[in-house]
Design an enzyme around this catalytic site. Structure first.
Site, PDB file in Angstrom:
ATOM      1  N   ARG A  17       0.709  -1.140  -0.309  1.00  0.00           N
ATOM      2  CA  ARG A  17       0.204   0.127   0.358  1.00  0.00           C
ATOM      3  C   ARG A  17       0.869   1.446   0.358  1.00  0.00           C
ATOM      4  NH1 ARG A  17      -2.622  -3.639  -0.954  1.00  0.00           N
ATOM      5  NH2 ARG A  17      -4.496  -4.605  -0.349  1.00  0.00           N
ATOM      6  N   SER A  36     -11.288  -1.138   2.605  1.00  0.00           N
ATOM      7  CA  SER A  36     -10.612  -1.552   3.540  1.00  0.00           C
ATOM      8  C   SER A  36     -10.274  -0.573   4.380  1.00  0.00           C
ATOM      9  CB  SER A  36      -9.066  -2.558   3.337  1.00  0.00           C
ATOM     10  OG  SER A  36      -9.469  -4.238   2.650  1.00  0.00           O
ATOM     11  N   GLU A  58      -6.172   2.539   6.634  1.00  0.00           N
ATOM     12  CA  GLU A  58      -6.133   2.354   4.670  1.00  0.00           C
ATOM     13  C   GLU A  58      -6.623   3.960   3.729  1.00  0.00           C
ATOM     14  OE1 GLU A  58      -5.016  -0.730   2.628  1.00  0.00           O
ATOM     15  OE2 GLU A  58      -6.136  -0.797   0.993  1.00  0.00           O
TER      16      GLU A  58
HETATM   17  C1  LIG Z   1     -15.576  -2.041  -2.618  1.00  0.00           C
HETATM   18  C2  LIG Z   1     -13.985  -2.089  -2.542  1.00  0.00           C
HETATM   19  C3  LIG Z   1     -12.908  -2.873  -2.790  1.00  0.00           C
HETATM   20  C4  LIG Z   1     -12.038  -2.588  -2.215  1.00  0.00           C
HETATM   21  N1  LIG Z   1     -10.663  -3.125  -2.896  1.00  0.00           N
HETATM   22  C5  LIG Z   1      -9.429  -2.975  -2.979  1.00  0.00           C
HETATM   23  C6  LIG Z   1      -8.711  -4.112  -3.256  1.00  0.00           C
HETATM   24  O1  LIG Z   1      -9.097  -5.048  -3.017  1.00  0.00           O
HETATM   25  N2  LIG Z   1      -7.319  -3.782  -3.076  1.00  0.00           N
HETATM   26  C7  LIG Z   1      -7.010  -2.436  -2.538  1.00  0.00           C
HETATM   27  O2  LIG Z   1      -5.403  -2.172  -2.698  1.00  0.00           O
HETATM   28  N3  LIG Z   1      -7.826  -1.247  -2.991  1.00  0.00           N
HETATM   29  C8  LIG Z   1      -9.046  -1.853  -2.649  1.00  0.00           C
HETATM   30  N4  LIG Z   1     -10.717  -0.638  -2.381  1.00  0.00           N
HETATM   31  C9  LIG Z   1      -9.391   0.266  -2.549  1.00  0.00           C
HETATM   32  C10 LIG Z   1      -9.914   1.446  -3.551  1.00  0.00           C
HETATM   33  O3  LIG Z   1      -9.819   1.137  -4.797  1.00  0.00           O
HETATM   34  C11 LIG Z   1      -7.979   1.736  -4.229  1.00  0.00           C
HETATM   35  O4  LIG Z   1      -6.611   2.001  -3.569  1.00  0.00           O
HETATM   36  C12 LIG Z   1      -8.238   2.243  -5.539  1.00  0.00           C
HETATM   37  O5  LIG Z   1      -6.566   2.506  -6.112  1.00  0.00           O
HETATM   38  C13 LIG Z   1      -8.125   3.959  -5.504  1.00  0.00           C
HETATM   39  O6  LIG Z   1      -7.883   4.362  -6.696  1.00  0.00           O
HETATM   40  P1  LIG Z   1      -8.929   5.642  -7.098  1.00  0.00           P
HETATM   41  O7  LIG Z   1      -8.457   5.613  -8.410  1.00  0.00           O
HETATM   42  O8  LIG Z   1     -10.066   5.227  -6.786  1.00  0.00           O
HETATM   43  O9  LIG Z   1      -8.096   6.670  -5.810  1.00  0.00           O
HETATM   44  P2  LIG Z   1      -8.804   7.946  -5.253  1.00  0.00           P
HETATM   45  O10 LIG Z   1      -9.428   7.070  -4.043  1.00  0.00           O
HETATM   46  O11 LIG Z   1      -9.180   8.797  -6.004  1.00  0.00           O
HETATM   47  O12 LIG Z   1      -7.170   8.484  -4.984  1.00  0.00           O
HETATM   48  C14 LIG Z   1      -6.450   7.875  -4.000  1.00  0.00           C
HETATM   49  C15 LIG Z   1      -5.464   8.549  -3.499  1.00  0.00           C
HETATM   50  O13 LIG Z   1      -4.610   8.700  -5.123  1.00  0.00           O
HETATM   51  C16 LIG Z   1      -4.488   9.604  -5.313  1.00  0.00           C
HETATM   52  N5  LIG Z   1      -4.320   9.804  -6.817  1.00  0.00           N
HETATM   53  C17 LIG Z   1      -5.362   9.428  -7.565  1.00  0.00           C
HETATM   54  N6  LIG Z   1      -4.901   9.565  -9.207  1.00  0.00           N
HETATM   55  C18 LIG Z   1      -3.870  10.185  -9.035  1.00  0.00           C
HETATM   56  C19 LIG Z   1      -3.158  10.484 -10.425  1.00  0.00           C
HETATM   57  N7  LIG Z   1      -3.128  10.672 -10.841  1.00  0.00           N
HETATM   58  N8  LIG Z   1      -1.998  10.976  -9.934  1.00  0.00           N
HETATM   59  C20 LIG Z   1      -1.611  11.100  -8.785  1.00  0.00           C
HETATM   60  N9  LIG Z   1      -2.128  11.247  -7.611  1.00  0.00           N
HETATM   61  C21 LIG Z   1      -3.519   9.687  -8.090  1.00  0.00           C
HETATM   62  C22 LIG Z   1      -4.994  10.620  -4.840  1.00  0.00           C
HETATM   63  O14 LIG Z   1      -4.705  11.974  -5.515  1.00  0.00           O
HETATM   64  C23 LIG Z   1      -5.654  10.168  -3.814  1.00  0.00           C
HETATM   65  O15 LIG Z   1      -4.840  10.955  -2.360  1.00  0.00           O
HETATM   66  C24 LIG Z   1     -11.148  -1.602  -2.605  1.00  0.00           C
HETATM   67  C25 LIG Z   1     -12.365  -0.363  -2.305  1.00  0.00           C
HETATM   68  C26 LIG Z   1     -14.157  -0.421  -2.656  1.00  0.00           C
HETATM   69  C27 LIG Z   1     -14.650   0.498  -1.989  1.00  0.00           C
END
Ligand SMILES: Cc1cc2nc3c(=O)[nH]c(=O)nc-3n(C[C@H](O)[C@H](O)[C@H](O)COP(=O)(O)OP(=O)(O)OC[C@H]3O[C@@H](n4cnc5c(N)ncnc54)[C@H](O)[C@@H]3O)c2cc1C
Length: 336
Positions: A180, A231, A301
């Site tokens: 992470r 999570s 997380e």
């Molecule tokens: C139902 C559910 C299940 C999930 N299962 C998992 C799992 O199995 N494994 C896991 O690891 N995670 C899981 N997650 C969490 C999440 O999906 C991941 O952490 C994912 O990588 C977040 O991506 P996002 O595009 O939604 O980021 P966001 O939530 O939009 O952003 C998260 C962070 O990333 C930064 N960010 C986003 N895009 C950029 C970019 N282009 N440049 C720089 N910074 C950026 C943002 O500024 C922020 O600080 C889950 C979430 C949910 C709701």
């Protein structure tokens, strides 16, 4: 504040055709469905318009905050006087490179990316098919599931470093991925523009079957029917956050509209009208009870943005604030 208003005016002038939503509810841009209005949310048309916005922000001593699918964020109920850049509407280029690697822009969803790999007979991204984030968010946090993580499949990442406006191509090693973590969330100041994925040839049907199996497991175990951010806590070494929370008797524990999921204790869900304060309080109480009962300190997380979160300062220290936004949470832990 003055700087932000000036930057917004300059962005409107420089990119007149771009969508720029003002007082946009952040609840509409995150999977928790929580959060008051953002001062503004820009939807860059392309990587170059994203770069242009970053340059205007820098001139005004502001840092960019890129939003992916909002699946790992808790926004404050009060909203934020900030400008957010939404990557997931337009930054959608996805194609095979001549050498067989996959190129994906930051806004491509991980599910689309893994389906694309499957359709091209490439294996290695099956783990990502049920993660609801984007390529940018996935690289930022080194997303992972079922034994796979971005670290295993990313060959390189192209990013813009806000402080010097330079474009950099970083190898997977330079991204310093670990559980992470990446250099993006440990250093701050980077805007991820695209990534290249190196996969292995595989049988399309077998890849599809593996993806189906993982997604069925997810549906059976996770509360996908309710808003959450996945999570709530990181996996502590040698343990599982969900198991510790369940053993502490907290399954179903509720504060306002926030609840420790009855289905999977590692998830905090919004059972209806939860405020960010409800989620924050619930997570604090969960962490304290788990610590009392097991001696294990859980670490969030979910990225918790406090109401006084500011991106104005352009110093390296402020970049760190961008990504250590759970700092309030951690500090209270020490003070208690
Ligand atoms: C139902 C559910 C299940 C999930 N299962 C998992 C799992 O199995 N494994 C896991 O690891 N995670 C899981 N997650 C969490 C999440 O999906 C991941 O952490 C994912 O990588 C977040 O991506 P996002 O595009 O939604 O980021 P966001 O939530 O939009 O952003 C998260 C962070 O990333 C930064 N960010 C986003 N895009 C950029 C970019 N282009 N440049 C720089 N910074 C950026 C943002 O500024 C922020 O600080 C889950 C979430 C949910 C709701």
């Amino acid at each position: 504040m003055e700087n932000l208003e000036k930057a917004i005016a300059e962005i409107k002038e420089a990119l007149p055709g771009m969508t720029l939503l003002e007082q946009e509810p952040l609840s509409a841009h995150c999977s928790f469905r929580i959060g008051g209005p953002a001062r503004a949310l820009a939807v860059p048309e392309s990587v170059s318009s994203l770069a242009k916005i970053c340059s205007i922000l820098k001139d005004n001593e502001l840092m960019p905050f890129v939003l992916g699918n909002g699946t790992n964020l808790l926004f404050p109920d009060e909203g934020l006087q900030e400008l957010f850049l939404l990557s997931t509407e337009k930054l959608q280029n996805l194609f095979l490179l001549p050498d067989g690697a996959i190129y994906a822009e930051a806004g491509v969803s991980l599910s689309r990316l893994s389906s694309f790999a499957q359709q091209n007979g490439l294996q290695g991204l099956e783990f990502a098919s049920g993660i609801p984030g984007s390529v940018g968010g996935g690289c930022f946090i080194n997303a992972g599931a079922y034994g796979g993580e971005m670290k295993d499949v990313v060959e390189s990442v192209v990013c813009l470093y806000a402080p010097d406006q330079g474009l950099y191509e970083l190898s997977a090693e330079q991204c310093a991925f670990s559980y992470r973590k990446s250099m993006f969330n440990t250093h701050g100041g980077y805007v991820i523009l695209s990534a290249v994925f190196r996969l292995q040839p595989g049988d399309k049907d077998e890849i599809a079957a593996k993806m189906r199996e993982m997604n069925e497991k997810r549906r059976a175990k996770q509360p996908l029917e309710l808003p959450s951010a996945g999570s709530a806590f990181k996996r502590p070494e040698g343990n599982f956050a969900g198991a510790l929370i369940e053993q502490a008797g907290l399954k179903g524990f509720t504060v306002g509209g926030a609840q420790v999921s009855e289905k999977h204790a590692g998830f905090v869900v919004n059972v209806g009208g939860a405020s960010s304060h409800d989620v924050y309080e619930l997570m604090k109480q969960v962490r304290n009870t788990v610590y009392e009962k097991s001696g294990v300190q859980l670490e969030p997380e979910v990225i918790i943005l406090p109401p006084d979160y500011k991106l104005e300062d352009h110093s390296p220290k402020a970049h760190k604030n961008h990504i250590t936004v759970n700092a309030g949470f951690e500090q209270e832990k020490k003070e208690e």
